[in-house]
Design a protein around this motif. Structure first.
Motif, PDB file in Angstrom:
ATOM      1  N   ALA A  25     -14.565  -1.843   2.237  1.00 28.15           N
ATOM      2  CA  ALA A  25     -15.187  -3.100   1.780  1.00 28.15           C
ATOM      3  C   ALA A  25     -15.531  -3.024   0.292  1.00 28.15           C
ATOM      4  O   ALA A  25     -15.290  -3.985  -0.456  1.00 28.15           O
ATOM      5  CB  ALA A  25     -16.435  -3.412   2.599  1.00 28.15           C
ATOM      6  N   THR A  26     -16.062  -1.890  -0.149  1.00 32.06           N
ATOM      7  CA  THR A  26     -16.407  -1.760  -1.570  1.00 32.06           C
ATOM      8  C   THR A  26     -15.150  -1.714  -2.435  1.00 32.06           C
ATOM      9  O   THR A  26     -15.117  -2.289  -3.527  1.00 32.06           O
ATOM     10  CB  THR A  26     -17.287  -0.523  -1.831  1.00 32.06           C
ATOM     11  N   LYS A  27     -14.118  -1.057  -1.956  1.00 27.00           N
ATOM     12  CA  LYS A  27     -12.866  -1.000  -2.714  1.00 27.00           C
ATOM     13  C   LYS A  27     -12.213  -2.377  -2.805  1.00 27.00           C
ATOM     14  O   LYS A  27     -11.688  -2.748  -3.864  1.00 27.00           O
ATOM     15  CB  LYS A  27     -11.907   0.008  -2.086  1.00 27.00           C
ATOM     16  N   GLN A  32     -10.781  -7.070  -6.042  1.00 26.68           N
ATOM     17  CA  GLN A  32     -10.815  -8.529  -6.218  1.00 26.68           C
ATOM     18  C   GLN A  32     -11.590  -8.955  -7.461  1.00 26.68           C
ATOM     19  O   GLN A  32     -11.375 -10.052  -7.970  1.00 26.68           O
ATOM     20  CB  GLN A  32     -11.426  -9.196  -4.983  1.00 26.68           C
ATOM     21  N   SER A  33     -12.472  -8.093  -7.963  1.00 26.81           N
ATOM     22  CA  SER A  33     -13.359  -8.481  -9.066  1.00 26.81           C
ATOM     23  C   SER A  33     -13.021  -7.845 -10.407  1.00 26.81           C
ATOM     24  O   SER A  33     -13.524  -8.298 -11.435  1.00 26.81           O
ATOM     25  CB  SER A  33     -14.802  -8.111  -8.708  1.00 26.81           C
ATOM     26  N   ASP A  38     -11.615  -2.121 -16.135  1.00 35.21           N
ATOM     27  CA  ASP A  38     -12.799  -2.953 -16.373  1.00 35.21           C
ATOM     28  C   ASP A  38     -14.035  -2.155 -15.997  1.00 35.21           C
ATOM     29  O   ASP A  38     -14.023  -1.364 -15.040  1.00 35.21           O
ATOM     30  CB  ASP A  38     -12.768  -4.226 -15.511  1.00 35.21           C
ATOM     31  N   SER A  39     -15.113  -2.382 -16.724  1.00 34.45           N
ATOM     32  CA  SER A  39     -16.338  -1.640 -16.486  1.00 34.45           C
ATOM     33  C   SER A  39     -17.543  -2.558 -16.662  1.00 34.45           C
ATOM     34  O   SER A  39     -17.574  -3.384 -17.579  1.00 34.45           O
ATOM     35  CB  SER A  39     -16.429  -0.468 -17.466  1.00 34.45           C
ATOM     36  N   VAL A 121      -5.778   6.320  -5.042  1.00 31.95           N
ATOM     37  CA  VAL A 121      -7.114   6.106  -4.498  1.00 31.95           C
ATOM     38  C   VAL A 121      -7.905   5.268  -5.495  1.00 31.95           C
ATOM     39  O   VAL A 121      -7.883   5.524  -6.697  1.00 31.95           O
ATOM     40  CB  VAL A 121      -7.828   7.450  -4.223  1.00 31.95           C
ATOM     41  N   VAL A 122      -8.585   4.246  -4.998  1.00 33.77           N
ATOM     42  CA  VAL A 122      -9.419   3.372  -5.823  1.00 33.77           C
ATOM     43  C   VAL A 122     -10.772   4.059  -6.039  1.00 33.77           C
ATOM     44  O   VAL A 122     -11.483   4.353  -5.079  1.00 33.77           O
ATOM     45  CB  VAL A 122      -9.621   2.000  -5.138  1.00 33.77           C
TER      46      VAL A 122
END
Length: 170
Positions: A25-27, A32-33, A38-39, A121-122
């Motif tokens: 879910a977090t990945k 999606q965001s 991006d940071s 891996v994300v």
């Protein structure tokens, strides 16, 4: 069969599933965001930063030409199989060991899914540690694996003390 299952470490399989679900879910939220690299600064020492890890821990073998994806996929499949087997053989009363195996199982499954689905891996949890610098980004699955390994070590010390005290009684 179900009665046997309830007496083993598999009775705690919900913990592995929880790690897997929260990890994915977090990945998904990050994918999606964020665009790659991006940071978002959260605090002075913590950012959410989307990176891809093509290797293993600390990006080990990340620049090895692609073969490592399948190598680490096979390792993860073997780990998931072994952990499942061990959970089926471990009495649920060995609570530290059961929790540790399930946390590692959930984490291994989460990163395995990434390798198969994306080829990497994300990672997105990005910390700066005083006097050290920037720690390599990681994810919820990695946290499950590390915390699970700590639980397995705790179990080893707890059981060693039990064995020592039992031997003294004899």
């Amino acid at each position: 069969m179900i009665a046997q299952y309830k007496q083993t470490g598999l009775a705690w399989i919900w913990l592995a599933l929880l790690v897997l679900i929260v990890d994915q879910a977090t990945k998904i939220a990050v994918l999606q965001s964020f665009q790659l690299y991006d940071s978002v600064k959260i605090t002075e020492f913590f950012n959410l930063t989307y990176v891809r890890n093509y290797g293993a821990a600390f990006s080990f073998l990340a620049d090895s030409g692609g073969w490592q994806r399948w190598f680490f996929t096979i390792i993860a499949i073997v780990a998931v199989g072994l952990l499942s087997f061990w959970l089926a053989k471990t009495p649920k009363q060995q609570i530290w060991l059961v929790i540790g195996f399930n946390l590692i199982l959930g984490g291994a499954a989460g990163n395995l899914y990434d390798r198969v689905a994306y080829g990497y891996v994300v990672d997105f949890l990005d910390f700066t540690i005083p006097l050290y610098g920037r720690w390599p980004a990681f994810n919820v699955a990695d946290m499950g694996i590390v915390i699970g390994a700590a639980c397995v070590l705790i179990d080893a010390f707890v059981n060693q003390k039990k064995t020592s005290s039992e031997e003294k009684k004899i």
